[in-house]
Each structure stands twice: as structure tokens, then as C-alpha cells.
Design an enzyme around this catalytic site. Structure first.
Site, mmCIF file in Angstrom:
data_model
loop_
_atom_site.group_PDB
_atom_site.id
_atom_site.type_symbol
_atom_site.label_atom_id
_atom_site.label_comp_id
_atom_site.label_asym_id
_atom_site.label_seq_id
_atom_site.Cartn_x
_atom_site.Cartn_y
_atom_site.Cartn_z
ATOM 1 N N GLY A 270 0.813 -1.204 0.000
ATOM 2 C CA GLY A 270 0.000 0.000 0.000
ATOM 3 C C GLY A 270 0.847 1.254 0.000
ATOM 4 N N ALA A 271 1.879 1.251 0.849
ATOM 5 C CA ALA A 271 2.763 2.411 0.951
ATOM 6 C C ALA A 271 3.976 2.027 1.773
ATOM 7 C CB ALA A 271 2.035 3.599 1.577
ATOM 8 N N MET A 272 4.970 2.911 1.785
ATOM 9 C CA MET A 272 6.223 2.637 2.488
ATOM 10 C C MET A 272 6.710 3.898 3.180
ATOM 11 S SD MET A 272 8.501 0.535 3.362
ATOM 12 C CE MET A 272 9.863 1.009 4.411
ATOM 13 N N ASN A 274 9.536 5.195 4.127
ATOM 14 C CA ASN A 274 10.919 5.666 4.023
ATOM 15 C C ASN A 274 11.081 7.054 4.643
ATOM 16 O OD1 ASN A 274 11.230 3.458 1.922
ATOM 17 N ND2 ASN A 274 9.880 4.872 0.848
ATOM 18 N N HIS A 306 -0.961 6.060 8.792
ATOM 19 C CA HIS A 306 -0.110 4.927 9.166
ATOM 20 C C HIS A 306 1.349 5.202 8.822
ATOM 21 C CE1 HIS A 306 0.678 0.558 9.800
ATOM 22 N NE2 HIS A 306 1.616 0.779 8.890
ATOM 23 N N GLU A 307 1.608 5.634 7.601
ATOM 24 C CA GLU A 307 2.995 5.860 7.184
ATOM 25 C C GLU A 307 3.606 7.044 7.925
ATOM 26 O OE1 GLU A 307 4.121 3.415 5.647
ATOM 27 O OE2 GLU A 307 2.154 2.604 5.112
ATOM 28 N N HIS A 310 4.663 6.027 11.401
ATOM 29 C CA HIS A 310 5.895 5.239 11.384
ATOM 30 C C HIS A 310 7.137 6.098 11.624
ATOM 31 C CE1 HIS A 310 5.265 1.048 10.700
ATOM 32 N NE2 HIS A 310 4.651 1.165 9.553
ATOM 33 N N GLU A 329 4.824 -2.603 13.028
ATOM 34 C CA GLU A 329 3.575 -2.652 12.261
ATOM 35 C C GLU A 329 2.342 -2.795 13.143
ATOM 36 O OE1 GLU A 329 3.448 -1.661 9.437
ATOM 37 O OE2 GLU A 329 5.451 -1.931 8.611
#
Length: 893
Positions: A270-272, A274, A306-307, A310, A329
């Protein structure tokens, strides 16, 4: 080029973890971007790890699918006799305690269909390095406990790739010869290689700002292709809301000068997250009313949050090894769930989360790939980005929050971040911070991280009318899973939230032997702590025998067995104060009625739909005090996936027939109420994505789905009118699906026409076309496989694009059980063919599509044999990737 990862799979064990022999203080990358011949020069400032066991260990770096051009150590070129090169490693047997290593490699992004490492997505370069993609970019210590400060120089053709991005802050840029240009990015925060990112492309961006709680000004940019600039506003608002919420609820402030998001068409996930440069699947960032459903808007909001979250729970504090994956996660899923609940409806969010958990994660727990939230071993880490790690991991964090309370949980999270900032942590670090903040011993609770399976609670009760004492006896067990038998498992520490319902509403709860709790304002809600195999809880001062409302707000990820009567379920639906429990009672009532029809269907008897369900749904529709979103959720029958998960042996045809029969019966019996709900919730004003507007659309379209199911041409025409006049994709897609899924003669006449018109209208919007593909692939009407095979030949389908695969193959095999599980096994053969094809292109996607076949033991003997045959054919395929091999071999064990 080196060979791919198709060597003999080896199992990696948590118990064998050792600290790295070397550390990388600085990573300097010089990436000269060319579609088929990108050159990567790395300069690594390294030293031996003083905590390592072997002070003379050789340096072993990971690397895949690249051509080594040169290597130097402290400025001296090495000859081939001074290092050892294999398909997956570079070994230097003799290095000093401190040294500088320079390596030059060539890679081929255009040929990288695995979408790991550096690859081309349409017209742009991008990366995906989690979990082990960085080793496809250069030779490196590609493990999460090696953190380094990165400086990255990118060079590319300026006309084709005018935008050059990487982690951190841009510190330099300029022009080069031959129409090329460069940019240098520096990230001051040490990070593991999996958080590295670069993007190069012809992109435009929208920009906004955010002022942090300490007064720092942060630039926010979302980069997209120019055609998508009008679809970024919702993501930007979601990002700003996330930043504000994380400051207010967790005290977490953003730490760089710029935060960037890039939308990419070809992406495995879905996404990352970084650091400072999030790369998103377009489906998780692009949104506008004309092209995006309400579910799409909610997904964008949730994934953006969510990202962003993180940045602390994953980046500033990362995981020591991949076995700790749920540390980042599970914790972050819990945080984004809290965020969505706070901004929208907490009950709706809880119902959505629990539905996913019960339908898919519980099935994962019961299958061959079952594993603890922290696995003890794996062959391929990509296979452990699972619902168990994410969703069950989130539920485990939620249970800690429930046990400790919000204030103490916040103290624990503050302590966890403070103790581990800039480092790589373990689940023990997280739990110990919670213990220190609360003064509680959570050692038994940690079994949730090490024991697999879904615990089962059996509840019995008795009431002493004379004494006014009510007793609940709760016993727990956990079934066999691959790592342990039921007899080997120890009791879990389980928070069981309860209410006691009387005729006039919720009763005050007084636990025998405890002093009254004067600090809690709600004395009708109590969290019991189950820590033994069996415990009895006694409640005093009760004027009547109560109905126990168990697992309020779904306080633990368990299966519950209590012999509720249908009258008791109706009472909970109408009388309990917990919204989740009211929905859950409605689901239980519907399951019982559907099972009645299933038994009649198997016995060739007349089908009777219990009027209790009809009257319960009528009461819900007529209750003006309820949120329309809750009404819609309560009306929606349990899915075929959930009905399959709770079945002893899955009877595909009986489940499909019975659910559809009950739905049609309700549609006829409640026609007046459903029509009134449709009319009352039809908005005529401007479109809004606030919770109230979404709730009205949800109820309206749920009512439409029921009305069309009644079979009346009048409602098929109503769906067509909605489709033709829709001003937003939520209403348009709901009407399209209602027509396509209806078996009435008029609907089937209309379906080809409306599908063709829809495609012509939206063919240039990839995300809309994906929804169009899914509606057809998931259609339960006959001839499903032939329909899917035609879709795969359509110009809109591309098997190299994960979103397309999920929209067609995933929708058919995962969401169309009556067609996928055709008695002749044709669906299984189709999926085996796709797995074999995808294995050569994208092993991650291939292994994830295997899930429906892994459940073969749940079906009848004939289907078992056919599913086994398909699995065995996949396993026999030459050159099977580690990703697919692990899933197939465990499924056949």
C-alpha cells in the site's frame, strides 16, 4: 548479472540472532540513473561492532541481481583473489577494525519486475527496500539493526527526470553535461537500509505547510504525475491531521524540514514509510469524489496516517530484526486505528477492524501459515507481512491499552520512545516500558507474541436469585498450530470486557470481594482479566438475571462460545450501550438464521427465515437515534468469507445459496422500510467526505443493494437512474455493482451495456478501471471463470501491475468463492497457472495470491484432492522462488 533468489531455501530462526559483526557509520551513494544500466557507487565508512562475538570475522555483504564493476578498500583497488562473490553475497576475508569500502555496481531497473530494490514504474524510477530490497541496489549489510547516516547523490536526464528525490533534506543540486542534472540529499537520522528511498521522474507536486508544536515550519509535498494533481487535497489534509493528532495524543513531533509523498502506479504494497520520502501506491494517495469511493477516501486517510506515524514507531525506533516486525507494524496499525476512530466513528471503525480480523486473520491462524505475532522462524520474510503481524499485532497492543488505561499507556509509549530513540528495539523493549510505566507484570501477557492460534473462550453462567449473585465461568483453550499443540500452550492473559443487561438497560457491575470503584464514571462496564485455564467471576447486588454482554468493543482477539438465545440477541441489539456489541448481536442472529436455511437446504426441506431477524432489522431501520452508518453495518449480512471461517467443513454452495436466500427474503419483507431509508438518505447538496455524509451514503447504498435483490424491475431501474445521475464514485460504483450482481432478467440485459459505458467513461483513470475489473471478477453469478479469463485479455489488464492482479485474480479467487471453488477444480487450475506465471515476474505477489489454496483442509474430500493437485503442480515448477516455495511447502506439510 547474478542469479535470482531461487537457491535452496533455508530457514532462519529467531533463536540464532547475533549482533552484526560490523557497523556502517556513513553511507554515501552516487546513483547514475539509466533505465537499463544504472550505475551505483557506494562509499561505506565502516567499523567492527564492539559487541560482536568474533573480533576477526570476515565482512559478508548481501547483494542480488547486479554486476560488480569494481571494489576498493581504503582507496586500494582489490583484485578478484581478495574477495569472494556469489549470487547473493560479497565476502571480504581480511578487513581492518575501521575502514572505508567503495563498491561500484551496475543494475537494470527496467528489467526488475519484482518491484523490489530500484525499478521503473511507467516513466519514473522508484525504490522499495523493505524488507530486503536494498541488496538489489548495492552490496550492503542489509539488516534492520545496522543503522547509518545516508548521503545520496542522484544524476539523471533532466528532460525525462526533472525531479530527483531521496531521504532527508536536499543540500545541493546542479546541471551536468549532456542534458543531465543532479541532486544531493542528506538524512541526518541514522536508519537501516530498508528505509532508503529514491524517486526520479517527470512529476509535479502540491505543497502546504505544517507548524509543529515547538514552532518548527515543515514543508509538505505530494508528488504525482501532472494528470493527478487534482486528486491530492484529501491526502494533504489527512497528513496534516495525522501530524496534529500524533502531537496531541502521543507527543510525537516531526523532525525533518520536509515531508514528501510520491504516488507510484506499480507497487507491491500500500505504501512505504521511508524516512521523509514516503512512496505510496496510487490507490492509497489519490482521491477525489468523481473517481474515489468513500472506502477509498477512508483508506487514503488511514494509510497516510499509518505511514506518517511510522516516523516514530518504525523509523526513529526501528526493529532489531525482522522477527520483531509487529513491533513497528502492529503498534502503528493500532495508532492509525485510534486516529481513524477519533476523526470519524469509533464504532464503525471497530466493526470494520473486527470484521477483517474475524474473516481473514482468524482463517490465517487456522491454516498452514499460522504463526505467532512474533514468528520463531521463516524462509522468506516477505511472506510474514501478514494479517497476524499487522492486525493481530494491533489487537495485542490494544489489549495492553485496555489493561493499563489510556493515561498509563501514554506514559509507557513515551518511555519506549525515549529509551530506544535512534536504535533498533525488540518486543521485550516495548513491553518492559509498559511494565515500568504501570508497575504491572506483563510476563504472562507476552505469550500473545509467542503462541500462535486464536484462543477460544467457553462461557457458562448461573444466577442465585435469592442472593442476587450472578456467576460467569470462563474457560480458555487454543487449538493446535504448526509450532505447538493445544496441550503445550499456556493460558493467555485475556482482557474480557463485559456488560450486564437487564430489562431496563445496563446494570451496575459489582465484582464480589472488591470495594466499589469510585474513580470510574461508568459502573456498567468492566474489564475482567482471565489468566487461568478456567476462572469464575461472581457479581453481587443484581435485582434480576442479566444477559451477559461479552467481549464488549471486542476486547480480545478470541472466539467466544456462549449459548445466546435469539431473544437475548435481540435484547442486546436494542438495549446495550456498546455499539460494537449491538452490531455483533445482529451478526450472531443473522448467522443463526442463515444456518437454519443451510440445514434445510442440505435436507431438501422448506426454507424458513426466522421472523426474529426480520423484526430485528425492521427495528434497526426504524430507530432514528442510530447513526446511519451503524444501521448499514447491522443490516449487512455476515460475508461468505466469515460464514466459511466459522464452518467446520466449508460447504460453498450451501453458504452462497443460504446467504442469498436470506438477503432476498429480507429485501421483500422490509421493502417499505428499505425504500424509506433509501429516500431519506439521498443527499441533494454538495458532496462531503465528513462522517455524517459518508454514513448517509452507506445506508442509502446498502438499502439499494437489498432492494435490487428483491427482484423487482422497479429497483433495477432505480439503480440505473442512480448510476446515470451519480455525481460521486460511491453512488456510481454501488449502482453498477447492484446491477451487475443481480440475476434478474432486466439487470442481466442492462449489465453489458452499463459496464461498457462505464469503461468508456473512465478508461483513462486506472484506479477507477481497477474497481470496474473487481466488480466483474467478484460477481457470484454463473460463468465466473470465463468472465475472468476474458478480463485478463482486456486492454486494461496487465499482469505485471500488482493492482491489476489484485483487482482480477485476487478478487476472483479470494472474493468469489462460489465460482472459484467450482466442483470441477477449474478455479484451482486457473490460480495455479497464475502463480506459476507470477513467480517468474513478481514472487511477492505470487506468494500472496496463493492464500485461497492454502485452506484446502477446510473443504470436502473432492475439493481437497483438486486443491492439493494444484498446489503440487506449483511446487513441481522449476525455479520456484523462496516466497512461493515456503507457502506451498508449508501448505502441503
Amino acid at each position: 548479472m547474478a542469479a535470482s533468489r531461487d537457491s535452496q531455501p533455508q530457514t532462519i530462526y529467531l533463536k540464532n540472532y547475533k549482533v552484526p559483526d560490523f557497523l556502517i557509520d556513513e553511507t554515501h551513494l552516487d546513483v547514475d540513473l539509466q533505465p537499463s544500466a544504472t550505475r551505483v557507487n557506494s562509499r561505506l565508512v565502516m567499523r567492527r561492532n564492539p559487541a560482536a562475538a568474533d573480533p576477526a570475522a570476515p565482512l559478508l555483504l548481501s547483494g542480488q541481481e547486479m554486476k560488480l564493476l569494481g571494489i576498493s578498500l581504503d582507496g586500494r583497488e582489490l583484485n578478484e583473489g581478495e574477495y569472494e562473490l556469489s549470487d547473493e553475497t560479497l565476502l571480504l576475508p581480511n578487513v581492518q577494525d575501521r575502514f572505508e569500502l567503495c563498491v561500484s555496481v551496475q543494475i537494470d531497473p527496467a528489467a526488475n519486475t519484482s518491484l523490489e530494490g530500484l525499478y521503473k514504474s511507467r516513466t519514473m524510477f522508484c525504490t522499495q527496500c523493505e524488507a530486503e530490497g536494498f541488496r538489489k541496489i548495492t552490496y550492503y549489510l542489509d539488516r534492520p539493526d545496522v543503522l547509518s547516516v545516508f548521503t545520496t547523490r542522484l544524476a539523471a536526464d533532466k528532460a525525462l527526470f526533472p525531479v530527483l528525490l531521496s531521504n532527508g533534506n536536499e543540500v545541493e543540486s546542479g546541471e551536468l553535461e549532456n542534458g543531465r542534472h543532479y541532486a544531493v540529499w542528506h538524512d541526518p537520522f541514522p536508519k537501516p537500509a530498508y528505509l532508503f528511498a529514491l524517486v526520479a521522474g517527470d512529476l509535479e507536486f502540491i505543497e502546504d505547510r505544517f507548524t509543529t508544536c515547538s514552532g518548527r515550519d515543515v514543508t509538505l509535498r505530494i508528488f504525482v504525475e501532472s494528470k493527478d494533481l487534482d486528486k491530492c487535497d484529501h491526502a494533504m489534509r489527512s497528513l496534516q491531521n495525522s501530524m496534529r493528532w500524533d502531537e496531541e495524543v502521543y507527543g510525537r513531533e516531526y523532525d525533518l524540514d520536509i515531508y514528501m509523498i510520491v504516488a507510484v502506479d506499480d507497487f507491491n504494497m500500500g505504501a512505504m514509510e521511508n524516512k521523509g520520502l514516503n512512496i505510496f501506491n496510487t490507490s492509497c494517495v489519490l482521491a477525489k469524489p468523481e473517481t474515489t469511493t468513500d472506502l477509498g477516501f477512508q483508506r487514503v486517510e488511514s494509510v497516510v496516517a499509518h505511514e506518517y506515524f511510522h516516523n516514530w514507531s518504525g523509523n526513529r525506533v526501528t526493529c532489531r530484526d525482522w522477527f520483531q516486525l509487529s513491533l513497528k507494524e502492529g503498534f502503528t496499525v493500532f495508532r492509525d486505528s485510534q486516529f481513524s476512530a477519533d476523526l470519524n466513528s469509533a464504532t464503525v471503525k471497530r466493526v470494520e477492524d473486527v470484521s477483517l480480523l474475524r474473516t481473514l486473520q482468524f482463517a490465517e491462524d487456522a491454516g498452514p501459515m499460522a504463526h505467532p505475532v512474533r514468528p520463531a522462524s521463516f524462509m522468506e520474510i516477505s511472506n510474514f507481512y501478514t494479517l497476524t503481524v499487522y492486525e493481530k499485532g494491533s489487537e495485542v497492543v490494544r489489549m495492553i491499552h485496555t489493561l493499563l488505561g489510556a493515561e498509563t499507556f501514554r506514559k509507557g509509549s513515551d518511555l519506549y520512545f525515549a529509551n530506544n530513540d535512534g536504535g533498533a528495539a525488540t518486543i521485550e523493549d516495548f513491553v518492559s516500558a509498559m511494565e515500568e510505566a504501570s508497575g504491572r507484570d506483563l510476563s504472562q501477557f507476552k505469550l500473545w507474541y509467542s503462541q500462535a492460534g486464536t484462543p477460544r473462550l467457553q462461557v457458562t453462567d448461573e444466577f442465585d436469585e435469592d442472593a442476587g449473585v450472578y456467576r460467569l465461568t470462563i474457560s480458555q483453550s487454543c487449538p493446535d498450530t504448526p509450532e505447538a499443540t493445544a496441550a503445550e500452550k499456556q493460558p493467555f492473559h485475556i482482557p474480557v470486557a463485559i456488560g450486564l443487561l437487564g430489562e431496563a438497560g445496563n446494570l451496575a457491575i459489582h465484582l464480589q470481594g472488591e470495594a466499589p470503584d469510585t474513580e470510574t464514571s461508568d459502573n456498567t462496564h468492566r474489564v475482567l482479566e482471565l489468566t487461568e485455564a478456567e476462572q469464575t467471576f461472581a457479581f453481587t447486588g443484581l435485582p434480576e438475571r442479566p444477559i451477559p454482554v461479552l467481549l464488549r468493543d471486542f476486547s480480545a482477539p478470541v472466539k467466544l462460545e456462549y449459548p445466546y438465545s435469539r431473544a437475548q440477541l435481540q435484547a442486546i441489539m436494542s438495549g446495550d450501550s456498546d455499539g460494537f456489541s449491538r452490531w455483533d448481536a445482529c451478526q450472531k442472529l443473522a448467522v443463526g438464521v442463515i444456518e437454519d436455511v443451510m440445514r434445510a437446504h442440505r435436507g431438501d426441506r422448506n426454507y424458513q427465515v426466522d421472523q426474529a431477524l426480520v423484526e430485528a432489522c425492521r427495528a434497526v431501520l426504524n430507530d432514528q437515534s442510530l447513526d446511519p452508518a451503524i444501521v448499514a453495518l447491522m443490516l449487512q449480512l455476515p460475508s461468505e468469507g466469515y460464514l466459511s471461517e466459522i464452518a467446520t467443513v466449508i460447504d460453498v454452495e450451501a453458504i452462497n445459496f443460504s446467504r442469498e436466500y436470506v438477503k432476498a427474503y429480507l429485501a421483500g419483507a422490509l421493502e417499505t422500510e428499505l425504500n424509506a431509508a433509501y429516500q431519506a438518505n439521498t443527499d441533494t447538496g454538495p458532496f462531503s467526505v465528513d462522517a455524517a455524509a459518508m454514513a448517509r451514503r452507506s445506508l442509502k447504498n446498502t438499502a439499494l443493494t437489498f432492494l435490487v435483490k428483491s427482484g423487482s424491475d422497479l429497483y433495477v431501474q432505480l439503480a440505473q437512474q442512480q448510476l446515470d445521475g451519480a455525481t460521486n464514485m460511491t453512488d456510481e460504483m454501488a449502482a453498477l455493482a447492484a446491477i451487475v450482481n443481480s440475476d434478474s432478467a432486466l439487470a442481466q440485459k442492462l449489465a453489458p451495456v452499463v459496464l461498457n459505458n462505464f469503461y468508456r467513461k473512465w478508461q483513462h483513470e486506472a484506479l477507477v478501471v481497477n474497481q470496474w475489473l473487481t466488480v466483474q471478477a467478484a460477481c457470484p453469478l454463473s460463468d465466473g471463470l470465463a468472465r475472468v479469463q476474458r478480463l485478463m485479455q482486456h486492454e486494461a489488464f496487465d499482469i505485471r501491475n500488482p493492482n491489476k492482479v489484485r483487482s482480477v485474480v485476487g478478487a476472483f479467487c479470494g472474493n468469489n468463492p462460489v465460482n472459484f471453488h467450482a466442483a470441477d477444480g477449474s478455479g484451482y487450475e486457473f490460480l495455479a497457472d497464475r502463480i506459476i506465471e507470477l513467480n517468474k515476474l513478481n514472487p511477492q505477489v505470487a506468494s500472496r495470491q496463493l492464500t485461497p489454496l492454502t485452506k484446502w483442509k477446510r473443504y470436502d474430500e473432492k475439493r481437497q484432492a483438486l486443491m492439493l493437485k494444484a498446489l503440487q503442480r506449483v511446487k513441481a515448477e522449476e525455479g520456484l522462488s523462496r516466497d512461493v516455495f515456503e507457502v506451498v511447502s508449508k501448505s502441503l506439510a
